[in-house]
Write a protein that holds these residues in place. Structure first.
Motif, PDB file in Angstrom:
ATOM      1  N   TYR A  38      51.718  55.385  14.246  1.00 65.12           N
ATOM      2  CA  TYR A  38      50.760  54.509  14.919  1.00 65.12           C
ATOM      3  C   TYR A  38      49.325  54.949  14.613  1.00 65.12           C
ATOM      4  CZ  TYR A  38      48.162  52.349  18.782  1.00 65.12           C
ATOM      5  OH  TYR A  38      47.243  51.650  19.544  1.00 65.12           O
ATOM      6  N   LEU A  39      49.074  56.247  14.701  1.00 66.73           N
ATOM      7  CA  LEU A  39      47.723  56.754  14.462  1.00 66.73           C
ATOM      8  C   LEU A  39      47.298  56.552  13.008  1.00 66.73           C
ATOM      9  CD1 LEU A  39      47.911  60.084  16.522  1.00 66.73           C
ATOM     10  CD2 LEU A  39      46.758  57.956  17.169  1.00 66.73           C
ATOM     11  N   SER A  40      48.225  56.751  12.072  1.00 71.65           N
ATOM     12  CA  SER A  40      47.886  56.596  10.652  1.00 71.65           C
ATOM     13  C   SER A  40      47.668  55.135  10.274  1.00 71.65           C
ATOM     14  CB  SER A  40      48.991  57.199   9.780  1.00 71.65           C
ATOM     15  OG  SER A  40      50.218  56.511   9.983  1.00 71.65           O
ATOM     16  N   ASN A  41      48.219  54.205  11.065  1.00 78.23           N
ATOM     17  CA  ASN A  41      48.068  52.781  10.757  1.00 78.23           C
ATOM     18  C   ASN A  41      46.839  52.158  11.397  1.00 78.23           C
ATOM     19  OD1 ASN A  41      50.424  52.739   9.225  1.00 78.23           O
ATOM     20  ND2 ASN A  41      51.720  52.167  10.963  1.00 78.23           N
ATOM     21  N   ILE A  42      46.085  52.923  12.157  1.00 75.19           N
ATOM     22  CA  ILE A  42      44.888  52.363  12.798  1.00 75.19           C
ATOM     23  C   ILE A  42      43.851  52.012  11.736  1.00 75.19           C
ATOM     24  CG2 ILE A  42      42.897  52.945  14.227  1.00 75.19           C
ATOM     25  CD1 ILE A  42      44.731  54.391  16.102  1.00 75.19           C
ATOM     26  N   ILE A  66      54.786  60.915  23.735  1.00 74.09           N
ATOM     27  CA  ILE A  66      55.733  59.887  23.308  1.00 74.09           C
ATOM     28  C   ILE A  66      55.067  58.549  23.030  1.00 74.09           C
ATOM     29  CG2 ILE A  66      57.604  60.985  24.589  1.00 74.09           C
ATOM     30  CD1 ILE A  66      57.318  58.773  26.693  1.00 74.09           C
ATOM     31  N   LEU A  67      53.760  58.433  23.321  1.00 71.15           N
ATOM     32  CA  LEU A  67      53.084  57.154  23.126  1.00 71.15           C
ATOM     33  C   LEU A  67      51.593  57.357  22.941  1.00 71.15           C
ATOM     34  CD1 LEU A  67      53.385  53.992  23.218  1.00 71.15           C
ATOM     35  CD2 LEU A  67      52.872  54.150  25.666  1.00 71.15           C
ATOM     36  N   ALA A  68      51.017  56.575  22.038  1.00 69.18           N
ATOM     37  CA  ALA A  68      49.567  56.517  21.870  1.00 69.18           C
ATOM     38  C   ALA A  68      49.147  55.059  21.943  1.00 69.18           C
ATOM     39  CB  ALA A  68      49.146  57.124  20.528  1.00 69.18           C
ATOM     40  N   HIS A 391      49.689  41.354  29.151  1.00 71.53           N
ATOM     41  CA  HIS A 391      49.035  42.516  29.756  1.00 71.53           C
ATOM     42  C   HIS A 391      49.560  43.813  29.164  1.00 71.53           C
ATOM     43  CE1 HIS A 391      48.100  45.384  33.159  1.00 71.53           C
ATOM     44  NE2 HIS A 391      46.916  44.839  32.905  1.00 71.53           N
ATOM     45  N   PHE A 392      50.871  43.897  28.940  1.00 71.46           N
ATOM     46  CA  PHE A 392      51.438  45.067  28.262  1.00 71.46           C
ATOM     47  C   PHE A 392      50.808  45.240  26.886  1.00 71.46           C
ATOM     48  CE2 PHE A 392      55.106  45.349  31.200  1.00 71.46           C
ATOM     49  CZ  PHE A 392      55.220  46.721  31.273  1.00 71.46           C
ATOM     50  N   SER A 393      50.701  44.133  26.162  1.00 70.17           N
ATOM     51  CA  SER A 393      50.156  44.192  24.804  1.00 70.17           C
ATOM     52  C   SER A 393      48.703  44.644  24.813  1.00 70.17           C
ATOM     53  CB  SER A 393      50.279  42.817  24.129  1.00 70.17           C
ATOM     54  OG  SER A 393      49.733  42.838  22.835  1.00 70.17           O
ATOM     55  N   GLU A 394      47.932  44.154  25.777  1.00 71.41           N
ATOM     56  CA  GLU A 394      46.516  44.497  25.846  1.00 71.41           C
ATOM     57  C   GLU A 394      46.312  45.951  26.241  1.00 71.41           C
ATOM     58  OE1 GLU A 394      42.423  42.989  28.074  1.00 71.41           O
ATOM     59  OE2 GLU A 394      44.390  42.433  28.875  1.00 71.41           O
ATOM     60  N   MET A 395      47.044  46.411  27.240  1.00 72.34           N
ATOM     61  CA  MET A 395      46.841  47.754  27.768  1.00 72.34           C
ATOM     62  C   MET A 395      47.460  48.835  26.886  1.00 72.34           C
ATOM     63  SD  MET A 395      45.005  47.780  30.577  1.00 72.34           S
ATOM     64  CE  MET A 395      43.992  46.598  29.720  1.00 72.34           C
ATOM     65  N   LEU A 396      48.643  48.559  26.317  1.00 76.54           N
ATOM     66  CA  LEU A 396      49.385  49.581  25.584  1.00 76.54           C
ATOM     67  C   LEU A 396      49.433  49.341  24.088  1.00 76.54           C
ATOM     68  CD1 LEU A 396      52.365  50.042  28.082  1.00 76.54           C
ATOM     69  CD2 LEU A 396      50.270  51.385  27.905  1.00 76.54           C
ATOM     70  N   ASP A 397      48.878  48.207  23.627  1.00 76.25           N
ATOM     71  CA  ASP A 397      48.814  47.891  22.202  1.00 76.25           C
ATOM     72  C   ASP A 397      50.187  47.932  21.542  1.00 76.25           C
ATOM     73  OD1 ASP A 397      47.433  47.094  19.917  1.00 76.25           O
ATOM     74  OD2 ASP A 397      47.134  49.147  19.229  1.00 76.25           O
ATOM     75  N   HIS A 398      51.191  47.482  22.292  1.00 71.09           N
ATOM     76  CA  HIS A 398      52.552  47.423  21.757  1.00 71.09           C
ATOM     77  C   HIS A 398      53.158  46.073  22.122  1.00 71.09           C
ATOM     78  CE1 HIS A 398      52.126  51.716  21.113  1.00 71.09           C
ATOM     79  NE2 HIS A 398      53.303  51.751  20.514  1.00 71.09           N
TER      80      HIS A 398
END
Length: 471
Positions: A38-42, A66-68, A391-398
């Motif tokens: 996830y971090l490398s794809n930012i 376990i999550l970013a 809301h999940f998508s906005e807050m957790l970007d998943h």
């Protein structure tokens, strides 16, 4: 007298040596490989930096990430992506802190915001490193501001800042002790590992609440929110001092949570991942407990009553009973406090007309892909599944699927039957079919001009009623 060469050192000396070694080496973070992906794809998209949160679980020896999730940009930032004016010294501390506070509500027991990450095109200057340090202290203060529980000496107080330079791929990982305002950065190990949380243990608990909170008439400066939190703090002591049964048994706090299940290796996979927890609270104080009665002038009261679904997770690396119980306790306290705060925010933002009865939001769970952990959110009865997904998508970007949403608590339509001051009966009840598998919740409103009985039906979600005495 010096010990002879080759003699074994005492346990106390070994423990001290271990603590000294840990203080020099710093903390170790075991990180899910999907977090690294996830971090490398930012994609910075021309912006000087992207920042976000690191989520996971602390333990005495190591932390698990376990999550970013990146902090969503403000609307004006979205509009200026092609012509960015922001520099590295324009980190919006207030916006990032608010995001962390919102995300903390979506974490079940055992999970926490462990720190922040930042991806930049350049190396960090000293002044920006100071800004990150201020941010991580601000995040911790904001999250703990509304908590009903206090941190203990055994709680891990270090929070991590991870910096990744997108051009050089260089990564630095440092921690700060957020309980010490004067603490300086310490290096930490960042190690990726596959399937970090696939075998974590879940603890499920349903707690019935029946909380009466008087609203003081003398403390004019006390808002409804402050009064409610003060009342919840008294209730929280009962939860803290309760007896917790795990699968129907009381276990010693220093015992291994999995003790007694290791012999059944054939059924280990099927049965050990989930535990049923029940809370027994004391009805009467101990015989040696002395209490005094106080008379308080009140303008009204808040009653909270219903059944709330609680859930906590703990790592499977020799977990202790005391850690599991603590995670459940804190989830109970967090979910009730969060629901009240969400309701008050909704009343202020949407200017909802004053009425006697309100519903607290329901809890919704959603699975974290590749993990046994589920995250949560809250919804009001008129909110759709699509709104929760967004809301999940906005807050957790998943991205999540609507069919994966697990509504842990159901709500029936409330009906009200009231007796006015003249004694006539006003019936505003909507016809409701009886359902034997539902729980009926009664709420009473008392006024100094007469008694009004209000009966509301709410199933598995807590109902809230505001009671005001007439002038």
């Amino acid at each position: 007298m010096d010990s002879p060469s080759g003699a074994h050192s005492s346990p106390g000396v070994r423990s001290l040596a271990l603590l000294n070694w840990l203080s020099i080496m710093g903390r170790t973070y075991i990180v899910e490989e999907t977090v690294g992906q996830y971090l490398s794809n930012i994609n910075l998209q021309g912006k000087p930096f992207v920042s976000g949160l690191l989520i996971g679980q602390c333990s005495s020896q190591k932390d698990y990430v376990i999550l970013a999730t990146r902090t969503p940009p403000k609307e004006e930032q979205n509009e200026n992506i092609k012509h960015p004016k922001a520099k590295l010294d324009t980190l919006d501390e207030e916006w990032a802190t608010e995001h962390a506070t919102q995300v903390s509500r979506m974490l079940p027991g055992g999970l926490a915001v462990l720190g922040i990450f930042i991806v930049t095109t350049l190396e960090l200057a000293d002044d920006f490193q100071n800004a990150l340090r201020r941010l991580i202290f601000s995040v911790e203060k904001s999250i703990n501001r509304k908590r009903l529980w206090n941190v203990t000496e055994e709680d891990v107080s270090e929070r991590v800042i991870l910096h990744i330079c997108s051009s050089t791929k260089k990564m630095s990982c440092r921690t700060y002790d957020v309980h010490d305002p004067k603490s300086s950065a310490r290096p930490a190990d960042w190690k990726y590992q596959n399937r970090v949380s696939t075998s974590w243990l879940s603890l499920d608990c349903t707690v019935h609440i029946n909380i009466h909170i008087p609203l003081s008439a003398t403390s004019v400066s006390y808002t409804l929110e402050k009064n409610t939190k003060s009342g919840l703090t008294r209730w929280a002591k009962q939860i803290e001092n309760g007896v917790y049964l795990i699968n129907g048994q009381v276990k010693g706090e220093d015992c291994d949570l999995l003790e007694g299940q290791k012999k059944n290796r054939g059924n280990m996979q099927a049965t050990a991942h989930s535990f049923d927890v029940r809370v027994l609270t004391q009805l009467l104080p101990n015989s040696d407990y002395r209490s005094t009665a106080t008379v308080q002038i009140c303008s009204g009261s808040v009653n909270l009553r219903g059944d709330v679904k609680c859930r906590a997770y703990i790592h499977s690396n020799r977990p202790k009973v005391k850690d599991a119980v603590q995670a459940v306790k804190r989830d109970i306290l967090n979910t009730v406090a969060d629901r009240c705060e969400i309701l008050f925010e909704d009343l202020l933002l949407n200017e909802i007309p004053e009425k006697k009865n309100y519903e607290l939001p329901q809890r919704v769970f959603v699975p974290l892909p590749g993990s046994s952990v589920m995250l949560c959110d809250y919804k009001f009865g008129d909110e759709t599944a699509e709104e929760i997904r967004e809301h999940f998508s906005e807050m957790l970007d998943h991205k999540i699927q609507i069919e994966d949403l697990e509504i842990a608590e159901e709500v029936n339509t409330a009906y009200i039957t009231s007796m006015n001051s003249e004694g006539s009966l006003t019936n505003t009840r909507d016809e409701q079919p009886e359902q034997s598998n539902k729980t009926t919740i009664g709420l009473k409103i008392q006024q100094n001009i007469g008694a009004i009985a209000v009966v509301a039906v709410a199933v598995l979600a807590a109902g809230i009623s505001f009671h005001y005495f007439s002038d």
